[in-house]
Design a protein around this motif. Structure first.
Motif, PDB file in Angstrom:
ATOM      1  N   GLU A  17       0.858  -1.189   0.000  1.00  0.00           N
ATOM      2  CA  GLU A  17       0.000   0.000   0.000  1.00  0.00           C
ATOM      3  C   GLU A  17       0.891   1.235   0.000  1.00  0.00           C
ATOM      4  N   TYR A  18       0.474   2.262  -0.725  1.00  0.00           N
ATOM      5  CA  TYR A  18       1.260   3.492  -0.836  1.00  0.00           C
ATOM      6  C   TYR A  18       0.449   4.659  -0.283  1.00  0.00           C
ATOM      7  N   VAL A  19       1.046   5.384   0.680  1.00  0.00           N
ATOM      8  CA  VAL A  19       0.372   6.524   1.312  1.00  0.00           C
ATOM      9  C   VAL A  19       1.275   7.739   1.179  1.00  0.00           C
ATOM     10  N   ARG A  20       0.701   8.877   0.801  1.00  0.00           N
ATOM     11  CA  ARG A  20       1.506  10.091   0.654  1.00  0.00           C
ATOM     12  C   ARG A  20       0.881  11.220   1.480  1.00  0.00           C
ATOM     13  N   PRO A  21       1.231  11.319   2.766  1.00  0.00           N
ATOM     14  CA  PRO A  21       0.636  12.337   3.639  1.00  0.00           C
ATOM     15  C   PRO A  21       1.201  13.719   3.331  1.00  0.00           C
ATOM     16  N   GLU A  49      -0.413  13.286   9.780  1.00  0.00           N
ATOM     17  CA  GLU A  49      -0.938  12.284   8.854  1.00  0.00           C
ATOM     18  C   GLU A  49       0.057  11.141   8.665  1.00  0.00           C
ATOM     19  N   ALA A  78      -0.528   7.171   9.594  1.00  0.00           N
ATOM     20  CA  ALA A  78      -0.357   6.101   8.607  1.00  0.00           C
ATOM     21  C   ALA A  78       0.632   5.050   9.096  1.00  0.00           C
ATOM     22  N   GLU A 138      -0.962   2.926  11.850  1.00  0.00           N
ATOM     23  CA  GLU A 138      -1.901   1.956  11.292  1.00  0.00           C
ATOM     24  C   GLU A 138      -1.167   0.775  10.658  1.00  0.00           C
ATOM     25  N   GLY A 143       5.244  -1.229   8.329  1.00  0.00           N
ATOM     26  CA  GLY A 143       5.291   0.027   7.586  1.00  0.00           C
ATOM     27  C   GLY A 143       6.711   0.511   7.378  1.00  0.00           C
ATOM     28  N   THR A 165       3.008  -1.391   3.912  1.00  0.00           N
ATOM     29  CA  THR A 165       2.672  -0.007   3.571  1.00  0.00           C
ATOM     30  C   THR A 165       3.943   0.809   3.463  1.00  0.00           C
ATOM     31  N   VAL A 219       5.056   4.732   3.416  1.00  0.00           N
ATOM     32  CA  VAL A 219       4.568   6.089   3.690  1.00  0.00           C
ATOM     33  C   VAL A 219       5.581   7.079   3.123  1.00  0.00           C
TER      34      VAL A 219
END
Length: 285
Positions: free
Chosen positions: A7-11, A16, A20, A23, A28, A50, A52
């Motif tokens: 999973e890719y998250v860009r806060p 944020e 991430a 979670e 991560g 993930t 981040v």
């Protein structure tokens, strides 16, 4: 190779990013400049659930004056650190080491905090952070805490950061009058990892060394302080004979690796030679 799926998250803020990471838990990973993580992912040496990406968190960038210290944001690039006037004035050792890191392309993408959090003992900045007695500022679900450099590096590629914590800044104490520095690095080819590196800080009084701090690169599973050499340097004349005798203790207590670049005893020899060179250069010789 192609990385495993994640999973890719860009806060866009620290809060944020921390959420991430919390979670994701232990699975991560933080993507800073990507110069270390992306190759690891491509080789499938790491399988995070993930990733981040903190590249769009502006509060993590820049260098500021904070009274008795300068504060370097974790996402400040090597290039920006190298050209920052506060770093040049108050922490020239950082500049001396940073200009030896890789090549201009990597220095424009790689980050100060990312390199330290990666915790590769062959990386140049860990020994520098130890010699300067920096503090690492980590932000997690329970707020902010400061970790002394001596406690930050735990083992090979392992730090004191807890799952869910993000390295946000590094506090670099300002040195008083009389301190000087030098970073000495031995590598097989330009832009390669250090076979051994030495970060030297020296304070002189009346022609002698009153105090010294020595950080060692690639002499164990973490960056190290050469405590025996530091003690031996206290009070010695700032000349080749005095420094050479003290530098003979640089490898005491270390456990350097043996690999294709050199055996452990070769690294021990290099640590002694490079410590002498670095201390003499810092002392103005």
């Amino acid at each position: 190779m192609i990385p495993a799926a994640f999973e890719y998250v860009r806060p866009s803020s620290v809060s944020e990013a921390v959420s991430a990471l919390a979670e994701a838990g232990e699975d991560g990973k933080v993507l800073a400049g990507g110069q270390s993580l992306i190759p690891v992912l491509r080789l499938r040496m790491s399988y995070p659930s993930t990733v981040v990406d903190v590249g769009r968190v502006p509060e993590l960038r820049g260098v500021r004056d904070d009274g008795d210290a300068i504060v370097i944001g974790a996402m400040t690039t090597h290039h920006d650190v190298l050209h920052d006037p506060l770093v040049a004035e108050h922490a020239p050792l950082i500049r001396q080491a940073t200009e030896t890191i890789a090549d201009p392309q990597v220095r424009h993408r790689g980050t100060f905090g990312g390199a330290l959090a990666h915790a590769d003992p062959a990386g140049d900045l860990g020994a520098v952070a130890l010699a300067l007695e920096c503090e690492f500022v980590a932000t997690g679900p329970n707020g902010e805490r400061r970790i002394p450099a001596g406690d930050f590096f735990v083992d090979y590629l392992t730090t004191a950061l807890s799952p869910g914590e993000l390295l946000t800044a590094i506090r670099v104490p300002k040195l008083g009058a009389g301190w000087s520095s030098h970073y000495e690095k031995f590598h097989r080819v330009a832009q390669a990892w250090s076979i051994v590196g030495v970060a030297a800080l020296v304070r002189r009084e009346n022609g002698s060394i009153a105090e010294a701090r020595i950080g060692l690169t690639n002499m164990g599973s973490t960056p190290l302080r050469a405590r025996s050499a530091e003690s031996a340097l206290s009070g010695v004349a700032a000349n080749a004979d005095g420094v050479g005798t003290a530098a003979s203790h640089a490898a005491d207590g270390t456990t350097p690796p043996s690999d294709l670049s050199g055996r452990a005893d070769y690294r021990e020899h290099l640590a002694r030679v490079l410590t002498k060179r670095a201390v003499l250069a810092a002392a103005g010789h």
